[in-house]
Design a protein around this motif. Sequence first.
Motif, PDB file in Angstrom:
ATOM      1  N   LEU A 103       0.690  -1.286   0.155  1.00 47.53           N
ATOM      2  CA  LEU A 103      -0.004   0.017   0.046  1.00 47.53           C
ATOM      3  C   LEU A 103       0.613   1.420  -0.014  1.00 47.53           C
ATOM      4  CD1 LEU A 103      -2.556  -1.360   2.843  1.00 47.53           C
ATOM      5  CD2 LEU A 103      -2.936  -1.119   0.385  1.00 47.53           C
ATOM      6  N   ASP A 104       0.468   2.236  -0.498  1.00 48.67           N
ATOM      7  CA  ASP A 104       0.857   3.643  -0.317  1.00 48.67           C
ATOM      8  C   ASP A 104      -0.008   4.307   0.547  1.00 48.67           C
ATOM      9  OD1 ASP A 104       1.750   6.348  -0.604  1.00 48.67           O
ATOM     10  OD2 ASP A 104       1.761   6.421  -2.836  1.00 48.67           O
ATOM     11  N   LEU A 105       0.414   4.481   1.803  1.00 51.53           N
ATOM     12  CA  LEU A 105      -0.480   5.048   2.771  1.00 51.53           C
ATOM     13  C   LEU A 105      -0.710   6.526   2.537  1.00 51.53           C
ATOM     14  CD1 LEU A 105       0.522   2.867   6.001  1.00 51.53           C
ATOM     15  CD2 LEU A 105      -1.825   2.799   4.745  1.00 51.53           C
ATOM     16  N   VAL A 106       0.176   7.266   1.988  1.00 45.92           N
ATOM     17  CA  VAL A 106       0.436   8.738   1.703  1.00 45.92           C
ATOM     18  C   VAL A 106      -0.321   9.169   0.870  1.00 45.92           C
ATOM     19  CG1 VAL A 106       1.667  10.549   1.453  1.00 45.92           C
ATOM     20  CG2 VAL A 106       2.568   8.795   2.945  1.00 45.92           C
ATOM     21  N   ASN A 107      -0.370   8.602  -0.532  1.00 48.35           N
ATOM     22  CA  ASN A 107      -0.812   8.982  -1.841  1.00 48.35           C
ATOM     23  C   ASN A 107      -2.058   8.267  -2.236  1.00 48.35           C
ATOM     24  OD1 ASN A 107       1.517  10.819  -2.315  1.00 48.35           O
ATOM     25  ND2 ASN A 107       2.682   9.175  -2.616  1.00 48.35           N
ATOM     26  N   CYS A 108      -2.620   7.113  -1.509  1.00 48.39           N
ATOM     27  CA  CYS A 108      -3.766   6.772  -2.076  1.00 48.39           C
ATOM     28  C   CYS A 108      -4.976   7.358  -1.970  1.00 48.39           C
ATOM     29  CB  CYS A 108      -4.129   5.438  -1.294  1.00 48.39           C
ATOM     30  SG  CYS A 108      -4.160   5.905   0.644  1.00 48.39           S
ATOM     31  N   LYS A 109      -5.596   7.374  -3.401  1.00 47.73           N
ATOM     32  CA  LYS A 109      -6.707   8.575  -3.503  1.00 47.73           C
ATOM     33  C   LYS A 109      -7.951   7.598  -2.872  1.00 47.73           C
ATOM     34  CE  LYS A 109      -5.251  10.546  -7.751  1.00 47.73           C
ATOM     35  NZ  LYS A 109      -3.810   9.950  -7.709  1.00 47.73           N
ATOM     36  N   MET A 110      -8.850   8.449  -2.284  1.00 51.29           N
ATOM     37  CA  MET A 110     -10.085   7.903  -1.706  1.00 51.29           C
ATOM     38  C   MET A 110     -11.186   8.511  -2.369  1.00 51.29           C
ATOM     39  SD  MET A 110     -13.021   8.942  -0.059  1.00 51.29           S
ATOM     40  CE  MET A 110     -12.387  10.203   1.171  1.00 51.29           C
ATOM     41  N   VAL A 111     -12.276   8.009  -2.708  1.00 52.44           N
ATOM     42  CA  VAL A 111     -13.627   8.634  -3.568  1.00 52.44           C
ATOM     43  C   VAL A 111     -14.621   7.973  -2.700  1.00 52.44           C
ATOM     44  CG1 VAL A 111     -14.715   8.827  -5.488  1.00 52.44           C
ATOM     45  CG2 VAL A 111     -12.228   8.925  -5.688  1.00 52.44           C
ATOM     46  N   MET A 112     -15.693   8.704  -2.039  1.00 54.42           N
ATOM     47  CA  MET A 112     -16.716   8.144  -1.530  1.00 54.42           C
ATOM     48  C   MET A 112     -17.894   8.784  -2.389  1.00 54.42           C
ATOM     49  SD  MET A 112     -18.827   9.202   1.948  1.00 54.42           S
ATOM     50  CE  MET A 112     -17.458   8.580   3.171  1.00 54.42           C
ATOM     51  N   THR A 113     -18.645   7.758  -2.843  1.00 55.94           N
ATOM     52  CA  THR A 113     -20.024   8.065  -3.802  1.00 55.94           C
ATOM     53  C   THR A 113     -21.262   7.720  -2.943  1.00 55.94           C
ATOM     54  OG1 THR A 113     -19.766   5.982  -4.988  1.00 55.94           O
ATOM     55  CG2 THR A 113     -18.900   7.924  -5.937  1.00 55.94           C
ATOM     56  N   ARG A 114     -22.551   8.356  -3.221  1.00 54.35           N
ATOM     57  CA  ARG A 114     -23.762   7.858  -2.845  1.00 54.35           C
ATOM     58  C   ARG A 114     -24.334   8.046  -4.209  1.00 54.35           C
ATOM     59  NH1 ARG A 114     -25.754  12.606   0.904  1.00 54.35           N
ATOM     60  NH2 ARG A 114     -25.459  13.481  -0.933  1.00 54.35           N
ATOM     61  N   GLY A 115     -24.882   6.922  -4.608  1.00 54.96           N
ATOM     62  CA  GLY A 115     -25.342   6.498  -6.037  1.00 54.96           C
ATOM     63  C   GLY A 115     -24.335   6.994  -7.121  1.00 54.96           C
ATOM     64  N   GLU A 116     -24.645   7.686  -7.828  1.00 51.44           N
ATOM     65  CA  GLU A 116     -23.702   8.125  -9.000  1.00 51.44           C
ATOM     66  C   GLU A 116     -23.044   9.640  -8.657  1.00 51.44           C
ATOM     67  OE1 GLU A 116     -23.223   6.504 -11.964  1.00 51.44           O
ATOM     68  OE2 GLU A 116     -24.568   5.070 -10.760  1.00 51.44           O
ATOM     69  N   GLU A 117     -23.391  10.025  -7.462  1.00 52.43           N
ATOM     70  CA  GLU A 117     -22.687  11.400  -6.925  1.00 52.43           C
ATOM     71  C   GLU A 117     -21.314  11.209  -6.054  1.00 52.43           C
ATOM     72  OE1 GLU A 117     -24.029  15.327  -4.263  1.00 52.43           O
ATOM     73  OE2 GLU A 117     -25.256  13.564  -4.177  1.00 52.43           O
ATOM     74  N   VAL A 118     -20.410  11.812  -6.451  1.00 59.48           N
ATOM     75  CA  VAL A 118     -19.216  11.781  -5.510  1.00 59.48           C
ATOM     76  C   VAL A 118     -19.293  12.870  -4.427  1.00 59.48           C
ATOM     77  CG1 VAL A 118     -16.624  12.471  -5.558  1.00 59.48           C
ATOM     78  CG2 VAL A 118     -17.487  11.510  -7.406  1.00 59.48           C
ATOM     79  N   VAL A 119     -19.308  12.143  -3.367  1.00 58.53           N
ATOM     80  CA  VAL A 119     -19.688  13.135  -2.200  1.00 58.53           C
ATOM     81  C   VAL A 119     -18.559  13.549  -1.083  1.00 58.53           C
ATOM     82  CG1 VAL A 119     -22.225  12.567  -1.993  1.00 58.53           C
ATOM     83  CG2 VAL A 119     -20.295  11.150  -0.763  1.00 58.53           C
ATOM     84  N   SER A 120     -17.355  12.905  -1.234  1.00 57.63           N
ATOM     85  CA  SER A 120     -16.122  13.228  -0.581  1.00 57.63           C
ATOM     86  C   SER A 120     -15.095  12.577  -1.235  1.00 57.63           C
ATOM     87  CB  SER A 120     -16.398  12.575   0.755  1.00 57.63           C
ATOM     88  OG  SER A 120     -15.272  12.854   1.694  1.00 57.63           O
ATOM     89  N   GLN A 121     -13.751  13.377  -1.291  1.00 57.76           N
ATOM     90  CA  GLN A 121     -12.469  12.790  -1.868  1.00 57.76           C
ATOM     91  C   GLN A 121     -11.507  13.245  -1.000  1.00 57.76           C
ATOM     92  OE1 GLN A 121     -12.242  13.242  -6.357  1.00 57.76           O
ATOM     93  NE2 GLN A 121     -13.688  14.561  -5.998  1.00 57.76           N
ATOM     94  N   GLY A 122     -10.146  12.384  -0.945  1.00 60.05           N
ATOM     95  CA  GLY A 122      -9.443  12.645  -0.257  1.00 60.05           C
ATOM     96  C   GLY A 122      -8.106  11.616  -0.645  1.00 60.05           C
ATOM     97  N   VAL A 123      -6.869  12.042   0.111  1.00 63.02           N
ATOM     98  CA  VAL A 123      -5.739  11.107   0.038  1.00 63.02           C
ATOM     99  C   VAL A 123      -5.301  10.699   1.416  1.00 63.02           C
ATOM    100  CG1 VAL A 123      -5.068  11.844  -2.094  1.00 63.02           C
ATOM    101  CG2 VAL A 123      -4.483  13.008  -0.027  1.00 63.02           C
ATOM    102  N   GLY A 124      -4.421   9.757   1.155  1.00 64.01           N
ATOM    103  CA  GLY A 124      -3.933   9.113   2.675  1.00 64.01           C
ATOM    104  C   GLY A 124      -3.507  10.032   3.570  1.00 64.01           C
ATOM    105  N   LYS A 125      -2.402  11.140   2.800  1.00 61.64           N
ATOM    106  CA  LYS A 125      -1.844  12.018   3.904  1.00 61.64           C
ATOM    107  C   LYS A 125      -2.810  13.101   4.441  1.00 61.64           C
ATOM    108  CE  LYS A 125      -0.551  14.769  -0.409  1.00 61.64           C
ATOM    109  NZ  LYS A 125       0.493  15.048  -1.288  1.00 61.64           N
ATOM    110  N   ALA A 126      -4.157  13.151   4.072  1.00 56.83           N
ATOM    111  CA  ALA A 126      -5.080  14.076   4.467  1.00 56.83           C
ATOM    112  C   ALA A 126      -5.203  13.640   6.174  1.00 56.83           C
ATOM    113  CB  ALA A 126      -6.443  13.873   4.067  1.00 56.83           C
TER     114      ALA A 126
END
Length: 265
Positions: A179-202
């Motif tokens: 794993l890349d704990l620092v740069n891994c991208k996160m996307v959270m969706t509700r249905g088709e809508e992206v509601v939160s995004q971030g990365v490990g270093k957040a």
Amino acid sequence: MSNSAVVESVAQALRDAEVNQAAIAPIRPQLGGETADVDIAYAVQEINTKRALAEGRRLVGRKIGLTSKVVQAQLGVDQPDFGMLFADMAYGDGEAIPAGLLIQPKVEAEIALVLKADLSQEKHTYADIISATDYALPAVEVVDSRIENWKISLIDTVADNASSAAFVLGSQPVKLENLDLVNCKMVMTRGEEVVSQGVGKACLANPLNAAVWLADEMVRRGRPLLKGDIVLTGALGPMVVANPGDEFKVEIEGFGSVTAAFAAE
């Protein structure tokens, strides 16, 4: 009222709020207001932890909160906080969280670590955390405040078990070395809508920073992390309000996905 009587009274009020699913006014005025020491808030949390254990609930880990520098600045603090995770707070991937269970829930995407060894040193290192971690999982933490309208300070949230309520773990364990704990991208969706995004270093620049902090803090407070414990390391992106019938899918690069579902009313 003596200090210990105040702590007991606040703990009872928070417990009643949780049981009755009815939020209460902020409790910080009773604990000393804006200048209150965080230790008094942890004393409240500990009373309800002991009560839960006496009721037969099983302690299975901790959640780390306030790992975002932005949120720390909002609350005027310079370190995270922690809350207890019990087995009855866990829900399966995609399993519906019953309606009427929570007051004003929100969801956060996180990286969970599951331990294969105790963490009992006074000062831990990355090496200690990595060696003690069996595997990692994507996770959704469901936070809920027993304080009306989320009008919380550090004192309110710490006393209220760091606003923790439930959690959902993914089902595909991943080893840290992959794993890349620092740069891994996160996307959270509700249905088709992206509601939160971030990365490990957040999460404090690296989720391992949060884990080291927690391991040290739990030893200092007499409840060290143990083999088998789950550690929710902190949010990778903004929290999102959860309404009945909502379904949130979290994908974290390298970790796969996990879904938190809320039953319709």
